[in-house]
Design a protein around this motif. Structure first.
Motif, PDB file in Angstrom:
ATOM      1  N   GLY A  67       0.780  -1.228   0.000  1.00  0.00           N
ATOM      2  CA  GLY A  67       0.000   0.000   0.000  1.00  0.00           C
ATOM      3  C   GLY A  67       0.812   1.279   0.000  1.00  0.00           C
ATOM      4  O   GLY A  67       0.320   2.337   0.402  1.00  0.00           O
ATOM      5  N   TRP A  68       2.078   1.206  -0.455  1.00  0.00           N
ATOM      6  CA  TRP A  68       2.880   2.403  -0.651  1.00  0.00           C
ATOM      7  C   TRP A  68       2.543   3.004  -2.021  1.00  0.00           C
ATOM      8  O   TRP A  68       1.924   2.343  -2.861  1.00  0.00           O
ATOM      9  CB  TRP A  68       4.361   2.071  -0.593  1.00  0.00           C
ATOM     10  N   THR A  69       2.964   4.241  -2.250  1.00  0.00           N
ATOM     11  CA  THR A  69       2.715   4.881  -3.540  1.00  0.00           C
ATOM     12  C   THR A  69       4.034   5.250  -4.206  1.00  0.00           C
ATOM     13  O   THR A  69       5.012   5.590  -3.530  1.00  0.00           O
ATOM     14  CB  THR A  69       1.863   6.154  -3.390  1.00  0.00           C
ATOM     15  N   LEU A  70       4.045   5.155  -5.531  1.00  0.00           N
ATOM     16  CA  LEU A  70       5.187   5.604  -6.319  1.00  0.00           C
ATOM     17  C   LEU A  70       5.004   7.086  -6.598  1.00  0.00           C
ATOM     18  O   LEU A  70       4.056   7.492  -7.259  1.00  0.00           O
ATOM     19  CB  LEU A  70       5.264   4.817  -7.631  1.00  0.00           C
ATOM     20  N   GLU A  71       5.908   7.921  -6.083  1.00  0.00           N
ATOM     21  CA  GLU A  71       5.759   9.373  -6.199  1.00  0.00           C
ATOM     22  C   GLU A  71       6.570   9.952  -7.355  1.00  0.00           C
ATOM     23  O   GLU A  71       6.122  10.903  -8.009  1.00  0.00           O
ATOM     24  CB  GLU A  71       6.178  10.038  -4.889  1.00  0.00           C
ATOM     25  N   PHE A  72       7.751   9.425  -7.611  1.00  0.00           N
ATOM     26  CA  PHE A  72       8.611   9.948  -8.675  1.00  0.00           C
ATOM     27  C   PHE A  72       9.351   8.789  -9.332  1.00  0.00           C
ATOM     28  O   PHE A  72       9.683   7.806  -8.676  1.00  0.00           O
ATOM     29  CB  PHE A  72       9.644  10.942  -8.120  1.00  0.00           C
TER      30      PHE A  72
END
Length: 318
Positions: free
Chosen positions: A45-50
């Motif tokens: 449930g982490w997000t890819l930001e860059f």
């Protein structure tokens, strides 16, 4: 309520593989475990930001929705290339505005690789996880006698610690073993302190401080029992958490010693899910070793000396 833990292993059906140890293979593994899932396993449930695919750089953020700090970590090729066995770098920060643009970063570390390292494991939650690189030409829990080398295998914790301060503004960090330049010893190596870096709890200081934790059972040096198996021998594990501390006389930015400070406290928190057992053994047993202790499943970290550090595989952040 705490957060459920998921264990991802390269031996899982459908798991991505380290074929050549390239940065792109590692990035695919991180994406699979943190944000996409694979096989029957849901993502953390982490997000890819860059992301910059050309230079093999990515930055992920933990989950604010699940009580996380919203901290970031960047993972990238040390050379910018996608060659086999390239050392990859990891850096954590309170915030990021772009790749390579860190706000309140902590020290970076290197993930060293060669052709004997083709196994991986990620154990974690939406707030923090262990990144583990396994040696695959020998699957014993330990085959060495060196008490400090990081060459046997590597473990890092990335994410929020379990802080003892409810409004701690600097929980997100990278925890490593004894440092050697910008590459560090594994968290699983015996007889070494573990290290992490933090800003003040109110995030009001630009000074980053090094906290450490000493393994409470490093005095057990009876090497004649390192090949024993606790379960087969009927020995009970006594588990101790790892508390991150600084010396009691360290002064904060207001001149208050850490024993009394609320912004640079002597005892900051504990490393999530990690415990030391008084029993050191299993050296001739093969990975993995998963044992239920008091109804909770734990997995044993491999070590180049005396395996005795366990990870709770069910729930953290209680």
């Amino acid at each position: 309520m705490g957060l459920p833990v998921t264990d991802y292993r390269y031996t899982d059906p459908g798991a991505p593989q380290l074929v050549n140890g390239t940065p792109s293979e590692w990035i695919a593994i991180l994406k699979a475990c943190l944000m996409n899932g694979y096989g029957t396993k849901a993502p953390l449930g982490w997000t890819l930001e860059f992301e910059d695919a050309g230079s093999q750089k990515v930055a992920f953020r933990n989950s604010l929705a699940n009580g996380g700090s919203g901290g970031y970590f960047q993972f990238w090729s040390s050379t910018g290339a996608n060659a086999a066995n390239t050392t990859c770098l990891i850096q954590c920060a309170k915030d990021m505005s772009a790749l390579d643009t860190f706000i309140k970063p902590v020290n970076y570390r290197g993930l060293y690789q060669n052709s004997t390292y083709r196994g991986w494991e990620i154990i974690g939650t939406s707030r923090g996880f262990y990144l583990i690189l396994h040696r695959t030409n020998n699957m014993l829990m330990s085959d060495g006698t060196n008490t400090s080398s990081y060459q046997y295998f590597q473990v890092y914790f990335i994410g929020d610690i379990e802080s003892f301060y409810a409004n701690d503004q600097s929980m997100f960090t990278l925890v490593s073993g004894t440092t050697g330049g910008n590459t560090a010893n594994s968290l699983g190596v015996s007889h070494n302190a573990k290290y992490a870096y933090f800003y003040d709890t109110d995030a009001g200081s630009g000074t980053v401080r090094e906290y450490s934790t000493i393994d409470p059972f490093t005095g057990n040096n009876n090497s004649t029992i390192y090949t024993d198996n606790a379960e087969l021998s009927g020995i009970q594990h006594i588990l101790s958490p790892f508390l991150l501390t600084i010396t009691y006389s360290t002064t904060d930015r207001d001149g208050v010693v850490s024993a009394s400070s609320l912004i640079s406290p002597m005892v900051r928190g504990k490393i999530p899910g990690m415990y030391s057992s008084q029993f050191m053994g299993y050296r001739n047993d093969s990975w993995p070793i998963d044992v239920s202790m008091n109804g909770v499943m734990h997995t044993l970290l491999r070590s180049n000396y005396a395996p005795h550090i366990w990870i709770n595989m069910e729930q953290w952040y209680d």
